[in-house]
Write a protein that holds these residues in place. Structure first.
Motif, short mmCIF file in Angstrom:
data_model
loop_
_atom_site.label_atom_id
_atom_site.label_comp_id
_atom_site.label_asym_id
_atom_site.label_seq_id
_atom_site.Cartn_x
_atom_site.Cartn_y
_atom_site.Cartn_z
N SER A 63 72.63 96.01 77.11
CA SER A 63 73.10 94.92 76.25
C SER A 63 74.46 95.32 75.68
N GLY A 64 75.09 94.42 74.97
CA GLY A 64 76.43 94.67 74.42
C GLY A 64 76.49 95.89 73.52
N THR A 65 75.42 96.15 72.82
CA THR A 65 75.37 97.28 71.89
C THR A 65 75.68 98.59 72.62
N TRP A 68 79.36 98.99 72.90
CA TRP A 68 79.92 99.45 71.61
C TRP A 68 79.88 100.97 71.55
N PHE A 90 77.96 91.34 62.85
CA PHE A 90 78.17 92.19 64.03
C PHE A 90 79.15 93.32 63.73
N VAL A 139 86.09 92.72 65.57
CA VAL A 139 85.28 91.80 66.38
C VAL A 139 86.12 90.54 66.61
N ASN A 141 85.39 87.46 68.17
CA ASN A 141 84.67 86.26 67.69
C ASN A 141 83.43 86.75 66.96
N THR A 143 80.20 86.40 65.73
CA THR A 143 79.17 85.44 66.11
C THR A 143 78.25 85.06 64.94
N ASP A 170 85.63 94.02 70.04
CA ASP A 170 84.37 93.47 70.53
C ASP A 170 84.61 92.03 70.95
N ILE A 172 82.19 90.40 72.80
CA ILE A 172 80.89 90.09 73.40
C ILE A 172 80.65 88.58 73.42
N SER A 173 81.07 87.87 72.37
CA SER A 173 80.84 86.42 72.36
C SER A 173 82.12 85.61 72.59
N GLN A 195 75.80 87.86 78.34
CA GLN A 195 74.92 86.72 78.07
C GLN A 195 75.52 85.63 77.19
N LYS A 196 76.85 85.67 77.03
CA LYS A 196 77.45 84.63 76.18
C LYS A 196 78.44 83.83 77.02
C1 LIG Z 1 75.69 89.35 70.63
C2 LIG Z 1 76.72 90.21 69.99
C3 LIG Z 1 76.56 91.60 69.86
C4 LIG Z 1 75.29 92.31 70.27
O1 LIG Z 1 75.14 92.32 71.63
P1 LIG Z 1 73.72 92.71 72.27
O2 LIG Z 1 73.90 92.24 73.68
O3 LIG Z 1 72.68 91.96 71.50
O4 LIG Z 1 73.58 94.17 72.17
C5 LIG Z 1 77.59 92.32 69.32
N1 LIG Z 1 78.73 91.74 68.91
C6 LIG Z 1 78.90 90.40 68.98
C7 LIG Z 1 80.17 89.81 68.49
C8 LIG Z 1 77.91 89.61 69.52
O5 LIG Z 1 78.07 88.29 69.58
#
Ligand SMILES: *Cc1c(COP(=O)(O)O)cnc(C)c1O
Length: 394
Positions: A63-65, A68, A90, A139, A141, A143, A170, A172-173, A195-196
């Motif tokens: 996952s995104g974590t 990180w 986040f 970060v 965006n 989230t 970051d 991720i989103s 997944q985003k």
């Molecule tokens: C969803 C998200 C995360 C966490 O990602 P995971 O896939 O749940 O580990 C971290 N940072 C942001 C900005 C996110 O939207």
């Protein structure tokens, strides 16, 4: 199971298009066999274009974590100071993770109602004359709040302070939903997830790594093995991985890259901006308030809406799920039960947005939340403006 399609309108995981589901519905192949190299290379090269970088991209089955953690353990040493900005939940989780790894995260506090303030970052960096700060982490965006940070402005702030820290972001989103430029913005490590905006199921994460970050990794003292970029580099150069990659998710990733490039990244970003504007018009028509106070920072990916005083966001979400089979995002930590979040990202079109907003409007009514009707109409008006402009231009 209720009839019809569930509306998954949380800001990630987002809806996975059928084309990507079909692409993954394919036998798992030998990840060390000759056919795999094509899959691996296509994913690694394609993601460079999505990150807008010529530099190395690393793909993890996590996952995104995980990405990180990878960004930090590959570049930093125990006790290193990292400057982070509290845009929301986040940013806070990334800061906690840094602390657990034995880093010294310094947090610039924020009120969760805007993106990171580049001016505040610049001021901190100017004070740091001995260059104790080894990385600046933001970060893109946020989230949890629906606020976007101007990453180019953060880069300019670091340059203005003439500070050598690494810049880590970051996305991720935001990746594949909001304009992002790893190279042009001088980012050293970009972190992302599948997944985003990438429209995949959860399970892949990414680092885009500048040459400067790669050099930093040669002397970084934090322990790493699974996350090691150096372990990845050799096999990746020929399309392979040092351990079993998430093969079927990579099939899906290659389909996602194709879809994004067929539509065109600029068109994808414009579509998200339009949906964000229409969602905010609905919120304004309902007489409710968007959490992000700074208009230019408001997210094209999701809209976090403040509940009227004394009303529970979680109760409203439960009513909406029960009555309309739609999942909305919850308020996280500091804003728990105070906000709900409407996801409008990824594989998404005008009618999906209107259906989503109709579900919110009916849910607000059913939960007896004091607000006005007419949000859907206001959103339709915003969506219609594009076609009026196209007509005028024709
Ligand atoms: C969803 C998200 C995360 C966490 O990602 P995971 O896939 O749940 O580990 C971290 N940072 C942001 C900005 C996110 O939207």
């Amino acid at each position: 199971m209720p009839a019809g399609r569930h509306f998954l309108q949380i800001p990630g995981p987002s809806n996975v298009p059928d084309r990507i589901l079909r692409a993954m519905d394919y036998p798992t192949m030998d990840h060390r066999g000759p056919a795999f190299a094509e899959v691996g290379r296509k994913a690694l090269e394609g993601m460079k274009r999505i990150f807008r970088t010529e530099a190395r991209v690393v793909i993890y089955p996590s996952s995104g974590t995980g990405a990180w953690e990878a960004a930090l353990v590959n570049t930093l040493s125990p006790g290193d100071t990292v400057l982070m900005y509290e845009t929301g939940h986040f940013a806070m989780l990334w800061q906690k993770l840094a602390g657990k790894l034995g880093l010294n995260p310094v947090f610039i506090e924020g009120d969760w109602r805007s993106g990171a303030d580049a001016g505040a970052i610049e001021a901190r960096l100017r004070e740091d004359r001995s260059h104790e700060i080894k990385a600046v982490c933001v970060v893109h965006n946020e989230t949890s709040t629906g606020s976007v940070t101007d990453v180019a402005a953060v880069r300019r702030a670091m340059d203005a302070a003439n500070h050598p820290a690494l810049l880590m972001v970051d996305t991720i989103s935001s990746l594949a939903s909001i304009d992002y430029r790893h190279d042009d913005w001088g980012v050293d490590v970009t972190v992302s997830g599948s997944q985003k905006g990438l429209m995949l199921p959860p399970g892949l994460s990414f680092n885009a790594v500048s040459d400067k970050a790669m050099r930093a990794s040669e002397n970084a003292g934090l322990k790493r093995s699974y996350w090691s970029w150096a372990e990845m580099a050799g096999p990746n150069d020929t399309g392979y991985f040092p351990y079993t990659p998430a093969t079927n998710l990579l099939y899906g990733l290659n389909a996602a890259i194709d879809m994004l490039e067929e539509e065109g990244l600029e068109a994808v970003f414009a579509r998200h901006r339009r949906h964000g504007a229409a969602a905010r018009a609905a919120v304004a028509a309902w007489g409710l308030e968007v959490l992000c106070k700074v208009p230019s920072d408001r997210s094209p990916v999701l809209t976090a809406v403040l509940m009227p005083e004394g009303h529970s966001a979680d109760r409203f979400r439960a009513v909406t799920l029960r009555n309309y089979d739609m999942s909305l995002g919850n308020g996280l930590s500091k804003v728990a039960d105070r906000v709900f979040r409407i996801g409008h990202l990824g594989d998404f079109n005008d009618l999906m947005l209107i259906g989503t907003l109709a579900g919110v409007e009916m849910g607000l009514r059913d939960a007896c939340v004091p607000c006005r009707a007419g949000g859907v109409q206001a959103a339709m008006t915003v969506l219609g403006e594009k076609f009026a402009q196209d007509r005028a231009a024709a």
